[in-house]
Write an enzyme that holds these catalytic residues in place. Structure first.
Site, PDB file in Angstrom:
ATOM      1  N   GLY A   1      -4.483   3.453   5.560  1.00 45.99           N
ATOM      2  CA  GLY A   1      -3.624   2.412   5.018  1.00 45.99           C
ATOM      3  C   GLY A   1      -4.407   1.476   4.128  1.00 45.99           C
ATOM      4  CG  ASP A   2      -3.301  -2.608   4.147  1.00 43.39           C
ATOM      5  OD1 ASP A   2      -3.317  -2.125   5.291  1.00 43.39           O
ATOM      6  OD2 ASP A   2      -2.705  -3.672   3.872  1.00 43.39           O
ATOM      7  CD  GLU A   3      -5.830  -1.489   9.569  1.00 39.67           C
ATOM      8  OE1 GLU A   3      -5.379  -2.410  10.275  1.00 39.67           O
ATOM      9  OE2 GLU A   3      -6.038  -0.333  10.001  1.00 39.67           O
TER      10      GLU A   3
END
Length: 230
Positions: free
Chosen positions: A147-149
């Site tokens: 994801g955006d991690e």
């Protein structure tokens, strides 16, 4: 030399090598020797067999990349990060040094996907990955968990003040708009920090501490935005 070895000794199993060709290229091959025998069992020669295994090697390399690299950004993935984490912790223990762990989560990433589509989100992630790498030292590690991690490992960091300076560098690196077709995307991030050995002594707990600190930073950002809006 492999051909001489085949002729003189033979090989019990297939072995791999690189075949150097006239145009300067190299072809990965398997090679082996088989004897030529008459119906009566008399041996009177050998056949040297070479197999071109280029396609297989490409498939193996692709599998390795999938196993240890994030396909979109090219960064180390979770599996690769945990391997690197163990090595960095061993080094930190041996040298009695601190190891910084940053948990980076993009703000508003879902809205980018919802408003401009997943291609825009992918473009944003690729550019963020490149900017994070460019803002760090050669020995630091940036990995994408999904994801955006993202997670950043900071070996031999002097302490919290030093780590905070790195966080500020990362934020500055993300400030410039990211071009996507006729749209300018923006990326900001909430960052949580944990330090070895101050906060924890194993990878899982350090990640949990950094993750919790990131959520506190994100909550503080939301509170600030709400106050500004009112």
């Amino acid at each position: 030399p492999p051909i001489v070895e085949l002729l003189e000794k033979g090989l019990p199993d297939w072995r791999e090598a690189l075949l150097h060709v006239h145009d300067g290229g190299r072809v990965p091959i398997e090679y082996a020797r088989s004897s030529i025998e008459s119906a009566e069992g008399e041996r009177f020669g050998y056949v040297l067999v070479f197999r071109n295994i280029t396609a297989r090697k490409h498939a193996e390399e692709a599998m390795k990349r999938l196993a240890y690299r994030d396909e979109l950004t090219g960064l180390p993935n979770r599996t690769s990060l945990l391997d690197r984490f163990e090595l960095e912790l061993q080094h930190a223990r041996r040298n009695k040094e601190s190891l910084g762990v940053l948990y980076v989560d993009l703000d508003g990433f879902k809205q980018v996907n919802d408003r401009h589509g997943h291609a825009a989100g992918d473009t944003l992630l690729v550019e963020v990955a490149a900017r994070l790498c460019s803002a760090l030292r050669a020995g630091d590690t940036v990995a994408r968990l999904g994801g955006d991690e993202f997670v950043v490992l900071l070996p031999a960091i002097a302490g919290e003040a030093d780590a905070r300076r790195v966080i500020e560098k990362l934020r500055v690196a993300l400030l410039a708009p990211i071009e996507f077709r006729d749209v300018k995307l923006t990326a900001t991030a909430s960052v949580g920090l944990a330090l070895f050995p101050r906060d924890a002594k194993d990878p899982d707990e350090l990640l949990q501490r950094a993750d919790a600190a990131m959520y506190r930073a994100k909550a503080a950002l939301k509170t600030h935005a709400d106050d500004a809006g009112s």
